[in-house]
Scaffold this motif. Structure first.
Motif, short mmCIF file in Angstrom:
data_model
loop_
_atom_site.label_atom_id
_atom_site.label_comp_id
_atom_site.label_asym_id
_atom_site.label_seq_id
_atom_site.Cartn_x
_atom_site.Cartn_y
_atom_site.Cartn_z
N SER A 112 0.79 -1.21 0.08
CA SER A 112 -0.17 -0.02 0.14
C SER A 112 0.75 1.28 0.05
CB SER A 112 -0.92 -0.03 1.33
OG SER A 112 -0.21 0.16 2.28
N PHE A 113 0.31 2.17 -0.85
CA PHE A 113 1.01 3.62 -0.65
C PHE A 113 1.50 4.19 0.75
CE2 PHE A 113 1.94 7.88 -2.04
CZ PHE A 113 2.35 7.75 -3.43
N PHE A 114 0.40 4.11 1.55
CA PHE A 114 0.65 4.69 2.88
C PHE A 114 0.34 3.52 3.81
CE2 PHE A 114 0.18 8.85 0.84
CZ PHE A 114 1.34 9.44 1.39
N ALA A 115 0.56 3.45 5.04
CA ALA A 115 0.16 2.54 6.12
C ALA A 115 -1.13 3.16 6.71
CB ALA A 115 1.12 2.35 7.31
N TYR A 116 -2.05 2.30 7.11
CA TYR A 116 -3.47 2.85 7.72
C TYR A 116 -3.72 1.84 9.13
CZ TYR A 116 -3.85 4.83 3.08
OH TYR A 116 -3.60 5.42 2.09
N PRO A 117 -4.21 2.51 10.15
CA PRO A 117 -3.91 1.87 11.30
C PRO A 117 -4.74 0.36 11.17
CG PRO A 117 -4.49 4.13 11.58
CD PRO A 117 -4.57 3.84 10.12
N SER B 54 0.13 -3.88 5.20
CA SER B 54 0.75 -2.95 4.08
C SER B 54 0.92 -3.74 2.97
CB SER B 54 2.18 -2.71 4.67
OG SER B 54 2.40 -1.68 5.62
N GLU C 130 -7.44 11.04 2.45
CA GLU C 130 -6.73 10.44 3.53
C GLU C 130 -6.94 10.51 5.02
OE1 GLU C 130 -5.06 7.78 2.29
OE2 GLU C 130 -3.93 8.28 0.59
N VAL D 139 -7.13 7.43 7.01
CA VAL D 139 -6.15 7.09 8.47
C VAL D 139 -7.15 7.13 9.78
CG1 VAL D 139 -4.33 8.08 6.90
CG2 VAL D 139 -5.37 9.52 8.68
N GLY D 140 -8.41 7.38 9.73
CA GLY D 140 -9.10 7.53 10.86
C GLY D 140 -8.44 8.62 11.81
N ALA D 141 -7.90 9.72 11.55
CA ALA D 141 -7.70 10.73 12.35
C ALA D 141 -8.93 11.37 12.94
CB ALA D 141 -6.99 11.97 11.44
N HIS E 194 -2.75 12.92 11.55
CA HIS E 194 -3.07 12.76 12.77
C HIS E 194 -2.48 14.01 13.71
CE1 HIS E 194 -4.03 8.69 11.98
NE2 HIS E 194 -4.81 8.78 13.10
N HIS F 260 5.48 -0.09 8.29
CA HIS F 260 5.29 -0.04 6.56
C HIS F 260 6.82 0.19 6.05
CE1 HIS F 260 2.86 0.60 3.26
NE2 HIS F 260 3.31 1.83 3.09
N TRP G 59 -0.33 8.03 15.82
CA TRP G 59 -1.60 7.70 15.89
C TRP G 59 -1.86 6.82 17.00
CZ3 TRP G 59 -0.91 5.09 10.57
CH2 TRP G 59 -0.68 3.95 10.66
#
Lengths: 552, 552
Positions: free
Chosen positions: A278-283, A287, A450, A454-456, B30, B105, B166
């Motif tokens: 994945s491009f970025f990591a997400y909680p 990846s 995003e 990312v769930g901010a 975040h 990541h 985060w």
């Protein structure tokens, strides 16, 4: 024998490096002076180093040989790092020539003194060298060129102290022999062939040079003969596509979709590509995007000749006479009415000229472009290989210099465009056939996406303001005019089509600013059907939950 | 306990860091979201990282405390390196917060993956750290802040992986005690005092914080009481000057002049300054500018408290009641007629408002500024400390945010302005009281000077074209308007004076583009008398050869 600068200039052009993207300072003045002794070298001035490095990247993607950059010490190199990062990730050859203080001056720690080797290291891990004398300079340069041109292509950095440049005693060095990169060995080819023969659901993941027409032809034969699916990496360095070429399906940017896309296969065969992440990591999300149920094979690494490897596989599987599937010619219908990102992409698909070089840095606004230009006339697509925005306009400069007879179309988001906006001036100065379309939605839209992903938690007005570039709204058409580029702002499809036709009929650079003040929600709603059209491998139907995630 | 981003935000504001210059991406979302939980933090969005870092530099020069930057991975940091270099050379405290991929990541080498610590190393040699957990993050931040704020001020870089940002488990860390920097010890003070008492011709070379008013007052007492001359480094970080303040003579930029200037002294006493070296190396010319006949002493190093050291020297020499020499108020006469660089500098001297912050990146066009503003109302002068052009506009942004009640005047060459032109948008967004004057001579004039000075042989039309930015001539006033800044282009002194008065009477940013198409020869001819006025120490008369060298 001549001074270092003159001998270096000769060494470069003898090795075929005859374009240099420059932003020089005092320490590079002898190199600049040597330009007049070498008519074969074209020096293209830029007003910011990120333009020079991004242009060298775009040039090499199209010319298949490196350009040089000429940068002013560590600070000049620093300004060029982001686009060198993109070149590195795209395996693109670039030769940096970075001027430095004279060797004796270094210990005095003058204002511009910095540790250039350290600055270069991250983007140029395979070759950073400081020339130590005029006698050894040209050999250093020849080795740098060979390093850049090898497979995988890389960024090579030659640091040129001013005294090495101005001192006598240098002799040009002929180009070093460039070893032929190896193809996959026969055992590997046989292993991969055997895996395909099992009849398991197989995808070839093509990257790097495996996305050029000859490799696509070979891969297409495999698709026709063995039923394998052709996938492409998400952000190709250079993808040849359009009507008449074997089509490939790009791995989706959104990790959820990519995983689903890959879930359709029992095995994935890498050809000058890496396994998708994945491009970025997400909680809480992985990846690595390849499902456990999918076996990986590598046909060709980036060090290897992917075309020869594919052709060997074609032979091993007896696919030599198979006729590849070919993309049928098809253009979207003429769009009408008020502009949206979707209609801009439609207009481009509707009108794109033949042999266009399409530079795509449109980010969210370009998500529909893939589907809407699939059947357009044959073209090359250059994308944001390293994720460092500010690549589009400079890449277009370089591509136009590499291919002066081809139209270049740069599609750039308004956020991205500002990083290297100085590229417009070089387009004007060199009268390049570049048409730039800026998608002005006055936002960093991708970050709005995003921020959710990312769930901010707790993001409110202050956070949202960081993604909002509407106060003030930049007037890109006016900005273009201030830099000598013909600029038009449009907000209807009629005006856009007229502006595109005008741009393609009049030589020199043009900028068309498309006003697309639609909401992100609106964009996402329209995006989904087009996205899905680009992803035929995706198992259908999509769950409601996934649909909501992609386009709530 | 809270997530890393929230606790970090609290740690920053508790340490007095309440301004953050940002250009965020996904990995910083975040931190961005945490802005809404901390009303004391002001986040100033920029469209390019070089603006963020240059603004942090300008802010800290005026606020005497660091701002934070918020940068997106190695590429964002790369874009900010040039202005961080200027901050480093100016001993200016800056706290970089550089987002990184989540720790898990990193091994996947995604598109934006790079070695951020390496990218940071050159500008941030004293403090680069990657936060490893939410539990340790805030201590890391407190240490970074302490490192930045110590003497000499420095750039400290804290790398913030997305998962550290985060994840829960972070606790804010109170500010660490900041040790009082030591003054020169009494033996050193006595040695220097003794050297002065010999009656030898002595200059104090003041740099860094020794160019602020309190230090100038102390140095001025020494000038009055002991007859020492006050010199300043060539490119001060922040020089307080103007009517009523003790005047200092800056070391000349041209090496030939600087050596001559220093030849007037038997001894040179360094106060938070280094011994002068030439900006660049020139073939056959020395880099070190202090004549052999001049003895060096160091009163205070950059690690020491220069003001306390100077005051100790005042006491040792019994100069405590001496009245410093003071710059008399004096403005140049009103300039008239067609604009030249000289007349622009005159107009500024004629009209400059009180308590102005003057940011000087006018390069050749500003060479006369020093003489023509010497007797203007008291002001602060910020200069190009590290030689990395593109500092002026961002420094002005930062200075205006640090001092909202003071007018900021940025004088910028047309070459320099383009490196960080995106700063204009932030000026508009924040409605900053910045008046920018762009000297449009459509050339990299300084390089025309340097091309001669380095003795580059054989330079012809192709080389000259590399220094010529007149095809096309950028229209800076139009460019400013495209970014939401009021822009005016002027070519007469009347129009310039009117535009300056308008800019100073109307809040918010203004850009005045002055068209000065004069030849370099013309500029050099007019420059000499003004340059000499700024260098009273220079032994007179100048030889004809030297005159020809400076202004042929």
């Amino acid at each position: 024998m001549s001074n270092g600068a003159h001998a270096l200039m000769n060494t470069l052009v003898e090795a075929g490096i005859d374009v240099c993207f420059t932003n020089p300072g005092t320490s590079e003045m002898h190199f600049v002076a040597a330009l007049d002794s070498e008519p074969r070298m074209r020096a293209v001035l830029t007003l910011f180093e990120g333009v020079a490095t991004g242009a060298a990247d775009g040039y090499a993607r199209m010319a298949d040989k490196p350009a040089a950059t000429l940068l002013h010490l560590g600070c000049g190199l620093g300004n060029g790092l982001a686009n060198l990062h993109n070149a590195r990730k795209g395996k693109v050859p670039v030769l940096n020539i970075v001027g430095d203080h004279a060797t004796d001056h270094v210990p005095y720690d003058a204002q511009l003194q910095s540790d250039i080797e350290t600055v270069a290291r991250n983007v140029s891990p395979g070759f950073v060298r400081t020339a130590r004398s005029p006698e050894t300079l040209c050999r250093d340069a020849a080795e740098a060129i060979a390093a850049a041109r090898g497979l995988p292509g890389q960024v090579a950095t030659l640091i040129l102290p001013a005294d090495v440049s101005w001192s006598e005693g240098a002799t040009p060095c002929p180009p070093l022999p460039q070893p032929q990169p190896p193809a996959a060995d026969s055992a590997t080819v046989e292993t991969v062939a055997e895996a395909i023969r099992t009849g398991a659901k197989t995808a070839l993941l093509l990257g790097g040079r495996a996305l050029r027409a000859p490799a696509l032809e070979a891969a297409g034969r495999l698709a026709a003969h063995c039923g394998v699916t052709l996938l492409a990496e998400t952000f190709p360095t250079r993808l040849e596509r359009g009507a008449g070429l074997p089509p490939v399906e790009r791995i989706a940017y959104l990790a959820e979709l990519a995983t689903l896309q890959l879930s359709a296969f029992d095995q994935l065969i890498l050809v000058d590509a890496k396994a998708p992440v994945s491009f970025f990591a997400y909680p809480g999300k992985p990846s690595y995007l390849v499902p456990d149920t999918c076996t990986l094979h590598t046909l060709a690494t980036p060090e290897q000749d992917s075309l020869a490897s594919l052709e060997a596989l074609v032979q091993a599987l007896g696919a030599g006479t198979a006729e590849p599937p070919r993309q049928p010619a098809a253009r979207p219908a003429r769009p009408r009415g008020k502009l949206t990102a979707e209609k801009v992409c439609k207009a481009i698909g509707y009108r794109m000229p033949e042999h266009c070089i399409l530079v795509d840095e449109a980010i969210t606004s370009g998500l529909m472009l893939n589907a809407l230009t699939a059947g357009a006339p044959r073209h090359d697509l250059l994308t944001l290989t390293g994720g460092a925005i500010g690549q589009g306009l400079p890449n277009a400069v370089g591509a136009a210099i590499a291919c002066p007879d081809r139209p270049v179309l740069a599609l750039v988001g308004d956020g991205s465009a500002m990083y290297t906006i100085q590229a417009l001036w070089t387009m004007a100065r060199e009268n390049l056939n570049v048409t730039t379309v800026i998608f002005n939605n006055a936002a960093y839209s991708i970050l709005n996406v995003e921020l959710e992903r990312v769930g901010a938690e707790g993001a409110g007005d202050k956070a949202r303001a960081q993604l909002d570039i509407s106060r003030p709204v930049t007037h890109y058409a006016q900005l273009a005019r201030s830099l000598g580029v013909h600029g038009t702002r449009v907000s209807t499809t009629d005006a856009l089509l007229k502006a595109l036709d005008y741009a393609w009929s009049m030589p020199g650079p043009h900028l068309i600013e498309v006003m697309i003040p639609e909401s992100l929600t609106g964009l996402k709603r329209k995006m989904l059907p087009w996205l899905l059209r680009s992803l035929p491998s995706l198992p259908r139907p999509l769950t409601r939950a996934l649909k909501r995630k992609i386009a709530p």
